[in-house]
Scaffold this motif. Structure first.
Motif, PDB file in Angstrom:
ATOM      1  N   ILE A 148     -30.203 -51.112 -28.527  1.00  0.00           N
ATOM      2  CA  ILE A 148     -30.160 -52.425 -27.873  1.00  0.00           C
ATOM      3  C   ILE A 148     -28.856 -52.617 -27.108  1.00  0.00           C
ATOM      4  O   ILE A 148     -28.706 -53.619 -26.405  1.00  0.00           O
ATOM      5  CB  ILE A 148     -30.355 -53.576 -28.879  1.00  0.00           C
ATOM      6  N   TRP A 149     -27.903 -51.675 -27.246  1.00  0.00           N
ATOM      7  CA  TRP A 149     -26.606 -51.833 -26.563  1.00  0.00           C
ATOM      8  C   TRP A 149     -26.807 -51.974 -25.066  1.00  0.00           C
ATOM      9  O   TRP A 149     -26.187 -52.814 -24.420  1.00  0.00           O
ATOM     10  CB  TRP A 149     -25.684 -50.651 -26.884  1.00  0.00           C
ATOM     11  N   TYR A 150     -27.673 -51.150 -24.511  1.00  0.00           N
ATOM     12  CA  TYR A 150     -27.889 -51.134 -23.061  1.00  0.00           C
ATOM     13  C   TYR A 150     -28.552 -52.436 -22.602  1.00  0.00           C
ATOM     14  O   TYR A 150     -28.075 -53.097 -21.677  1.00  0.00           O
ATOM     15  CB  TYR A 150     -28.763 -49.933 -22.702  1.00  0.00           C
ATOM     16  N   ALA A 151     -29.632 -52.793 -23.282  1.00  0.00           N
ATOM     17  CA  ALA A 151     -30.385 -53.973 -22.871  1.00  0.00           C
ATOM     18  C   ALA A 151     -29.610 -55.264 -23.111  1.00  0.00           C
ATOM     19  O   ALA A 151     -29.565 -56.143 -22.245  1.00  0.00           O
ATOM     20  CB  ALA A 151     -31.715 -54.023 -23.627  1.00  0.00           C
ATOM     21  N   THR A 152     -28.987 -55.378 -24.274  1.00  0.00           N
ATOM     22  CA  THR A 152     -28.263 -56.605 -24.606  1.00  0.00           C
ATOM     23  C   THR A 152     -27.048 -56.791 -23.703  1.00  0.00           C
ATOM     24  O   THR A 152     -26.761 -57.908 -23.244  1.00  0.00           O
ATOM     25  CB  THR A 152     -27.823 -56.595 -26.080  1.00  0.00           C
ATOM     26  N   GLY A 153     -26.318 -55.699 -23.451  1.00  0.00           N
ATOM     27  CA  GLY A 153     -25.168 -55.791 -22.557  1.00  0.00           C
ATOM     28  C   GLY A 153     -25.575 -56.181 -21.148  1.00  0.00           C
ATOM     29  O   GLY A 153     -24.941 -57.035 -20.508  1.00  0.00           O
ATOM     30  N   THR A 280     -36.291 -58.064 -22.732  1.00  0.00           N
ATOM     31  CA  THR A 280     -37.514 -57.673 -23.436  1.00  0.00           C
ATOM     32  C   THR A 280     -37.444 -56.240 -23.949  1.00  0.00           C
ATOM     33  O   THR A 280     -38.279 -55.832 -24.760  1.00  0.00           O
ATOM     34  CB  THR A 280     -38.746 -57.825 -22.520  1.00  0.00           C
ATOM     35  N   SER A 281     -36.447 -55.491 -23.486  1.00  0.00           N
ATOM     36  CA  SER A 281     -36.297 -54.138 -24.016  1.00  0.00           C
ATOM     37  C   SER A 281     -35.622 -54.145 -25.388  1.00  0.00           C
ATOM     38  O   SER A 281     -35.645 -53.140 -26.099  1.00  0.00           O
ATOM     39  CB  SER A 281     -35.503 -53.261 -23.046  1.00  0.00           C
ATOM     40  N   ILE A 282     -35.015 -55.290 -25.770  1.00  0.00           N
ATOM     41  CA  ILE A 282     -34.373 -55.386 -27.089  1.00  0.00           C
ATOM     42  C   ILE A 282     -35.421 -55.304 -28.203  1.00  0.00           C
ATOM     43  O   ILE A 282     -35.326 -54.443 -29.085  1.00  0.00           O
ATOM     44  CB  ILE A 282     -33.532 -56.667 -27.193  1.00  0.00           C
ATOM     45  N   PRO A 283     -36.466 -56.172 -28.201  1.00  0.00           N
ATOM     46  CA  PRO A 283     -37.497 -56.005 -29.239  1.00  0.00           C
ATOM     47  C   PRO A 283     -38.228 -54.679 -29.116  1.00  0.00           C
ATOM     48  O   PRO A 283     -38.639 -54.109 -30.129  1.00  0.00           O
ATOM     49  CB  PRO A 283     -38.444 -57.196 -29.005  1.00  0.00           C
ATOM     50  N   ALA A 284     -38.361 -54.169 -27.892  1.00  0.00           N
ATOM     51  CA  ALA A 284     -39.029 -52.872 -27.713  1.00  0.00           C
ATOM     52  C   ALA A 284     -38.243 -51.761 -28.390  1.00  0.00           C
ATOM     53  O   ALA A 284     -38.825 -50.858 -29.009  1.00  0.00           O
ATOM     54  CB  ALA A 284     -39.202 -52.568 -26.226  1.00  0.00           C
ATOM     55  N   SER A 285     -36.906 -51.805 -28.289  1.00  0.00           N
ATOM     56  CA  SER A 285     -36.063 -50.794 -28.945  1.00  0.00           C
ATOM     57  C   SER A 285     -36.193 -50.872 -30.459  1.00  0.00           C
ATOM     58  O   SER A 285     -36.269 -49.846 -31.145  1.00  0.00           O
ATOM     59  CB  SER A 285     -34.597 -50.992 -28.543  1.00  0.00           C
ATOM     60  N   CYS A 334     -41.463 -54.216 -17.548  1.00  0.00           N
ATOM     61  CA  CYS A 334     -40.376 -53.276 -17.255  1.00  0.00           C
ATOM     62  C   CYS A 334     -39.420 -53.165 -18.440  1.00  0.00           C
ATOM     63  O   CYS A 334     -39.012 -52.068 -18.829  1.00  0.00           O
ATOM     64  CB  CYS A 334     -39.604 -53.730 -16.014  1.00  0.00           C
ATOM     65  N   GLY A 335     -39.058 -54.306 -19.009  1.00  0.00           N
ATOM     66  CA  GLY A 335     -38.146 -54.301 -20.141  1.00  0.00           C
ATOM     67  C   GLY A 335     -38.734 -53.614 -21.354  1.00  0.00           C
ATOM     68  O   GLY A 335     -38.054 -52.828 -22.032  1.00  0.00           O
ATOM     69  N   LEU A 336     -40.003 -53.880 -21.643  1.00  0.00           N
ATOM     70  CA  LEU A 336     -40.659 -53.243 -22.778  1.00  0.00           C
ATOM     71  C   LEU A 336     -40.685 -51.725 -22.606  1.00  0.00           C
ATOM     72  O   LEU A 336     -40.409 -50.973 -23.550  1.00  0.00           O
ATOM     73  CB  LEU A 336     -42.088 -53.781 -22.937  1.00  0.00           C
ATOM     74  N   ALA A 337     -41.003 -51.283 -21.388  1.00  0.00           N
ATOM     75  CA  ALA A 337     -41.057 -49.843 -21.117  1.00  0.00           C
ATOM     76  C   ALA A 337     -39.686 -49.197 -21.242  1.00  0.00           C
ATOM     77  O   ALA A 337     -39.529 -48.128 -21.846  1.00  0.00           O
ATOM     78  CB  ALA A 337     -41.625 -49.604 -19.721  1.00  0.00           C
ATOM     79  N   PHE A 340     -38.439 -49.087 -25.017  1.00  0.00           N
ATOM     80  CA  PHE A 340     -39.174 -48.090 -25.784  1.00  0.00           C
ATOM     81  C   PHE A 340     -38.731 -46.685 -25.402  1.00  0.00           C
ATOM     82  O   PHE A 340     -38.551 -45.809 -26.258  1.00  0.00           O
ATOM     83  CB  PHE A 340     -40.673 -48.257 -25.542  1.00  0.00           C
ATOM     84  N   THR A 341     -38.511 -46.473 -24.107  1.00  0.00           N
ATOM     85  CA  THR A 341     -38.074 -45.162 -23.620  1.00  0.00           C
ATOM     86  C   THR A 341     -36.713 -44.778 -24.188  1.00  0.00           C
ATOM     87  O   THR A 341     -36.514 -43.669 -24.692  1.00  0.00           O
ATOM     88  CB  THR A 341     -38.010 -45.162 -22.085  1.00  0.00           C
ATOM     89  N   ALA A 342     -35.752 -45.706 -24.096  1.00  0.00           N
ATOM     90  CA  ALA A 342     -34.403 -45.418 -24.591  1.00  0.00           C
ATOM     91  C   ALA A 342     -34.422 -45.099 -26.078  1.00  0.00           C
ATOM     92  O   ALA A 342     -33.754 -44.164 -26.543  1.00  0.00           O
ATOM     93  CB  ALA A 342     -33.486 -46.602 -24.314  1.00  0.00           C
TER      94      ALA A 342
END
Length: 444
Positions: A148-153, A280-285, A334-337, A340-342
Motif C-alpha cells: 500500500i506504500w505506493y498507492a497510499t503515498g 482503490t489499489s489500497i484494498p486491492a493490495s 484502474c486502482g484495483l488492477a 492487485f498487480t503490485a
C-alpha cells in the motif's frame, strides 16, 4: 507447505511493528515523489517549460532509483535495515530542503534526484526486511500491507498537494508549501525507523531455514549476495513489472492534467478525482495479500501474475478515450488492477530467489526496473500527447497516448507468460531440511 508451518502464526509482534514502520516510511517517500502531478500544469507556467520537461520533475526522481536500487541490496547487507532506512529518509529530507528553497528549474530537478535516493533505498529496505521477519510461504499478507506504500503515498499527494500549496499563501498556489510538508513527514518517518527497525533476532523469525547442504549441524551459512544475479526468472519478472508500471503510470501521472485540459476541471478537483486511481489499489493490495496466504504454490502465483497482465491489457489502453461520465468507475477499476498487480509481483520475489540471503538483491532488481518505468513513463507520454502551443497554453492530443500504453501492456503479458514457463529452482530450506535428516542419520 508442511503441516508444522501451517500451524504457526504468520509473524511475531516485532515483525508486525517493523512491517508497519517501513510501510509508513515507504508511503512518505512515495508521497514526495507524486507531489508534482497534481500541480504539473501550474509548474509549466511557473518555470515556462513544456509538458515533456515538467514530466521530468516526476520521472527524474526515479534516476536515483535506477542507479541505486541494486547497490541498495549491498548497502542493506553491509549496514543493516535501520541505517539504510535512515539514509533513505535523510536523503529525502535533504532533497526536499534544497527544492523548497530554490526557484530555479535546474536546481529543483537536481533536488528531485536526491529525493529519489529515498525511494531507491526504501523500495529495497521495506520488502527485504519484511522477508527477513516472515516465512516466505506466509509473507503474502505482510507483503500486501507493504504494497500500500505506493498507492497510499500517491493518493495522499494527489489530495493534499493543491490544498497545502494554497493554504498559507492567500489562495495563490505556492508549490514550496508542499515541499516543506513532505520534509516534515519524512522527519517523522525517520524517527520511527530509527526506533523500531532492526535486524531480526532468531526469536523474531517464525519458520526460519535450517542449515545448508553438506555442512555439519553447527556450520555457519555462507551465501554470496551476487548469487542472486544468476537467477534468470527474477530478470524476466522485473521486465514484466517494468512494462506493467509503464502501462499504468503513463496514464495516472498525466490524469490530473488530462482532466483539467479535456474536461475543464479545477486543479483541486482534477487531483482528487485522479487519486481514485490510487486509493482503490489500497484494498486491492490487502485483498491480494490475503489471497496470497491461501494460494501459496508457485503455479498458483504464476496464474495470478498472468491474470494481472491480462487485466491491465483489457483496462488501460483506452484510458484517454473514456467519456467524462464514466471516468469515476474507470479510475476505480484502474486502482484495483494496479494494487492487485503490485501485490502479486512483490510477493513473487521471495518465491523466485532460491536462497533467502539473495532476496534483497531480487527486491533491488525489481526496484531498478520499477524506477526505469517511473523515469521514462511520464516524460515520454508528455512528448507524445503535447502537439503544440506554449507552456501557458499547451495543445494536447490525448488520443495519441493510447497506442504506446497498449504496447506496454502486451509486452508485460509476454514477460509474465515467459516467467511462468521457466522452471523454478529449489528453495534452500527445502534442501536443508532433507539434508539435515541425512546428516542426523549418518551421525547415529
Amino acid at each position: 507447505m508442511s503441516e508444522d508451518i501451517k500451524k504457526q502464526p504468520i509473524g511475531t509482534v516485532r515483525g508486525w511493528l517493523v512491517c508497519l514502520a517501513v510501510t509508513f516510511a515507504g508511503i512518505v517517500v512515495m508521497m514526495n515523489q507524486f507531489k508534482v502531478p497534481p500541480i504539473q500544469r501550474d509548474l509549466m507556467s511557473v518555470f515556462q517549460v513544456d509538458a515533456g520537461a515538467v514530466g521530468w520533475l516526476t520521472s527524474v526522481f526515479a534516476l536515483a532509483g535506477l542507479i541505486l536500487a541494486i547497490p541498495a541490496a549491498f548497502i542493506l547487507r553491509g549496514v543493516g535495515p535501520k541505517v539504510t532506512g535512515m539514509l533513505a529518509l535523510g536523503a529525502t529530507m535533504l532533497g526536499v530542503t534544497i527544492g523548497a528553497t530554490t526557484n530555479e528549474f535546474i536546481v529543483l530537478l537536481l533536488s528531485r534526484v536526491i529525493e529519489g535516493t529515498g525511494v531507491a533505498l526504501m523500495g529495497v529496505v521495506g520488502p527485504s526486511v519484511i522477508a527477513m521477519y516472515f516465512n516466505r510461504e506466509k509473507s503474502g499478507l505482510p507483503m500486501g500491507i507493504w504494497n500500500i506504500w505506493y498507492a497510499t503515498g500517491s493518493f495522499t499527494a494527489y489530495n493534499v498537494a493543491v490544498p497545502i500549496a494554497t493554504r498559507f499563501s492567500g489562495g495563490t498556489l505556492n508549490w514550496h508549501n508542499m515541499w516543506w510538508f513532505g520534509g516534515i513527514m519524512a522527519l517523522i518517518a525517520f524517527l520511527l525507523v530509527a526506533f523500531i527497525v532492526t535486524k531480526p533476532r532468531p526469536q523474531d523469525v517464525i519458520g526460519s531455514p535450517s542449515r545448508p547442504i553438506n555442512k555439519p549441524l553447527n556450520a555457519p551459512i555462507k551465501v554470496k549476495l551476487t548469487d542472486g544475479f544468476k537467477v534468470k526468472r527474477v530478470w524476466v519478472l522485473a521486465a514484466g513489472f517494468c512494462f506493467l508500471m509503464l502501462t499504468s503510470l503513463s496514464f495516472l501521472t498525466w490524469a490530473p492534467t488530462f482532466f483539467r485540459e479535456a474536461y475543464g476541471m479545477s486543479p483541486a478537483t482534477a487531483g482528487s478525482l485522479s487519486s481514485l486511481g490510487y486509493v482503490t489499489s489500497i484494498p486491492a493490495s490487502l485483498i491480494c495479500g490475503l489471497l496470497l496466504v491461501k494460494f501459496k504454490t508457485i503455479r498458483q502465483r504464476n496464474i495470478m501474475l498472468i491474470l494481472c497482465a491480462v487485466i491491465e491489457l483489457v483496462i488501460y489502453p483506452w484510458c484517454f478515450l473514456i467519456p467524462q461520465n464514466y471516468i469515476t468507475p474507470y479510475l476505480i477499476l484502474c486502482g484495483l488492477a494496479t494494487g492487485f498487480t503490485a501485490g502479486c509481483v512483490w510477493a513473487a520475489v521471495p518465491l523466485t530467489m532460491p536462497k533467502r540471503a539473495t532476496i534483497p538483491l531480487g527486491m533491488g532488481i525489481l526496484q531498478a526496473f520499477k524506477s526505469l518505468a517511473n523515469m521514462l513513463g511520464t516524460p515520454i507520454m508528455g512528448y507524445i500527447v503535447q502537439v503544440g502551443g506554449t507552456p501557458d497554453a499547451p495543445i494536447f492530443d490525448w488520443s495519441r497516448g493510447c497506442l504506446p500504453i497498449g504496447i506496454y501492456a502486451i509486452l508485460s503479458m509476454t514477460c509474465m507468460l515467459i516467467y511462468a514457463k521457466m522452471k523454478s529452482e529449489t528453495f534452500e530450506e527445502h534442501v536443508f531440511k532433507a539434508n539435515e535428516k541425512y546428516i542426523k542419520k549418518i551421525h547415529k
